[in-house]
Design an enzyme around this catalytic site. Structure first.
Site, PDB file in Angstrom:
ATOM      1  N   GLU A 173     -45.887 -17.330  -7.211  1.00  0.00           N
ATOM      2  CA  GLU A 173     -46.649 -18.012  -8.260  1.00  0.00           C
ATOM      3  C   GLU A 173     -45.919 -17.970  -9.596  1.00  0.00           C
ATOM      4  O   GLU A 173     -45.372 -16.942 -10.003  1.00  0.00           O
ATOM      5  CB  GLU A 173     -48.030 -17.381  -8.461  1.00  0.00           C
ATOM      6  CG  GLU A 173     -48.813 -18.114  -9.555  1.00  0.00           C
ATOM      7  CD  GLU A 173     -50.097 -17.438 -10.000  1.00  0.00           C
ATOM      8  OE1 GLU A 173     -50.790 -18.017 -10.863  1.00  0.00           O
ATOM      9  OE2 GLU A 173     -50.406 -16.337  -9.501  1.00  0.00           O
ATOM     10  N   ASP A 207     -45.249  -1.613 -25.750  1.00  0.00           N
ATOM     11  CA  ASP A 207     -45.391  -2.416 -26.959  1.00  0.00           C
ATOM     12  C   ASP A 207     -45.384  -1.517 -28.189  1.00  0.00           C
ATOM     13  O   ASP A 207     -45.984  -0.445 -28.186  1.00  0.00           O
ATOM     14  CB  ASP A 207     -46.687  -3.229 -26.905  1.00  0.00           C
ATOM     15  CG  ASP A 207     -46.716  -4.325 -27.948  1.00  0.00           C
ATOM     16  OD1 ASP A 207     -46.997  -4.017 -29.125  1.00  0.00           O
ATOM     17  OD2 ASP A 207     -46.456  -5.488 -27.605  1.00  0.00           O
ATOM     18  N   ASP A 262     -44.999  -2.355 -19.163  1.00  0.00           N
ATOM     19  CA  ASP A 262     -44.933  -3.007 -20.467  1.00  0.00           C
ATOM     20  C   ASP A 262     -45.121  -1.951 -21.551  1.00  0.00           C
ATOM     21  O   ASP A 262     -46.091  -1.187 -21.523  1.00  0.00           O
ATOM     22  CB  ASP A 262     -46.029  -4.080 -20.557  1.00  0.00           C
ATOM     23  CG  ASP A 262     -46.042  -4.807 -21.898  1.00  0.00           C
ATOM     24  OD1 ASP A 262     -45.068  -4.672 -22.666  1.00  0.00           O
ATOM     25  OD2 ASP A 262     -47.019  -5.516 -22.176  1.00  0.00           O
TER      26      ASP A 262
END
Length: 409
Positions: free
Chosen positions: A46, A113, A111
């Protein structure tokens, strides 16, 4: 010097040029396909596209690298994101029953940040980032890399700049791709030790530390003085020190004494305040209990090193196989930075900007002569290693399948 953040990112025509002339579609295809020849891993993968209008289109999939490039060029999204490998091509979703389309596997992703370090960085704030505060991200990468290699045995993973103030890790090992959602959460729980972002209370981590945490502390300690106490110096602000440094200590008498001393002697540096803790504790705690107080104080300081420098992960990104994450080499719409592969030595000012790449292409019309090429080379080397390991894994599986059945009990 702090980088200013632009709000006027690349135009639609800029992105059209980038996809047509610069984006490394072939390397991205080989990476996600785990082979130069089209396979289920790419055909059933996808992709989602995000557009400047705010539109977001999921369940795209591509049959070949040529189809991949043509469809992205035609759609011209601001960015596109990578999702799971399904049992069927996601583009056929509308013709299937909801229960027929099932996510099978995807890279294990992390992830990090900069937002989660705002309580401790003073050089920048908000969307801004510079080489000083980027050291928080570099250390987070270092700790995560060690855990992935030494504790999980993963080899094929790469970090990618988010384009502004963070980094994404893609773990492509076959074992990692096959993890269930429960297993992904287990890996996350192992790595994401410092879950509480609340800086106004004590961590009080259990002793003895888990071996991973003890190793991480030893990796981080050499950087604490230079990064936290000297460069960032967050506790020079007396109120900030009272709110975020003192709650990390264990003894009310010590906390009250330090608070009074700092208010009577304002604007002492973070390094001076760090030393004040030891000096005032020594004057307060004497006699037979002094050794136990010294041990408790050392443990508080160790917890503080971990609280400030240990990786702070965005947990939602890792939890689910179906979670989508921005593809490498996309352009950040606000900064114009290319989301390039990085290592621990990276600093945000090293990221190439689309506007500069366009200028270089106007001069030479050759991608290999632009600032993007070294990052493409880095990614290509990573993909080559991945494909080699993937081939070796397939061969081992075939050899295991070909072994004759044994009659031995």
């Amino acid at each position: 010097m702090t980088n200013s953040v632009k709000t006027n990112g690349p135009s639609s025509s800029d992105m059209e040029y980038y996809y047509k002339s610069l984006y490394p579609f072939k390397h991205i295809f080989n990476w996600l396909n785990h082979s130069p020849k089209p396979s289920r891993d790419m055909i059933n993968r996808e992709f989602a596209m995000a557009f400047r209008s705010g539109a977001y289109k999921r369940y795209n999939s591509f049959n070949s690298v040529q189809d991949f490039k043509a469809q992205i060029e035609k759609a011209n999204p601001d960015r596109f994101e990578i999702g799971a490998i399904y049992n069927k091509p996601p583009r056929e979703r509308d013709t299937l029953l909801k229960s027929e389309l099932k996510a099978l596997e995807k890279e294990l992703v992390f992830d990090i940040d900069m937002d989660d370090y705002d309580a401790f960085r003073t050089c920048c704030s908000g969307a801004q980032v510079c080489s000083k505060c980027w050291k928080f991200i570099s250390l987070a990468m270092k700790i995560t890399n060690t855990a992935l290699r030494e504790d999980f045995g993963y080899k094929d993973f790469i970090w990618v700049f988010s384009g502004r103030r963070g980094a994404h890790c893609w773990v492509s090992d076959k074992r990692a791709r096959a993890l269930t959602d429960v297993q992904r959460r287990n890996v996350l729980d192992y790595v994401n030790v410092i879950r509480d972002r609340n800086t106004d209370k004590r961590l009080a981590l259990k002793r003895p530390y888990h071996p991973h945490l003890a190793r991480s502390l030893e990796q981080l300690k050499p950087f604490f003085v230079s990064i936290m106490l000297e460069e960032q110096n967050p506790w020079e602000d007396d109120q900030h020190a009272i709110q975020t440094l003192l709650p990390a200590l264990y003894d009310k008498q010590l906390i009250d004494s330090l608070k009074k001393y700092w208010l009577d002697n304002p604007r002492r540096s973070s390094k001076e305040k760090w030393n004040d803790i030891d000096q005032i504790a020594t004057s307060l705690f004497k006699g037979p209990k002094q050794d136990s107080h010294i041990i408790k104080l050392r443990e508080c300081k160790e917890d503080l090193v971990l609280m400030t420098l240990y990786p702070k992960l965005d947990v939602e990104v890792t939890k689910q196989t179906i979670h989508l994450l921005k593809a490498p080499f996309c352009i950040h719409p606000a900064t114009g930075n290319v989301c390039v592969p990085i290592d621990e030595s990276f600093a945000p000012e090293k990221a190439p900007k689309l506007i500069d790449l366009q200028t270089e292409m106007e001069k030479n019309n050759d991608v290999s002569l632009t600032a993007l090429q070294p990052f493409i080379n880095q990614f290509q080397a990573y993909v080559s290693s991945l494909l080699k390991n993937e081939l070796g894994s397939v061969k081992r599986e075939r050899e295991d399948d070909d072994e004759p059945a044994s009659l031995d009990f």
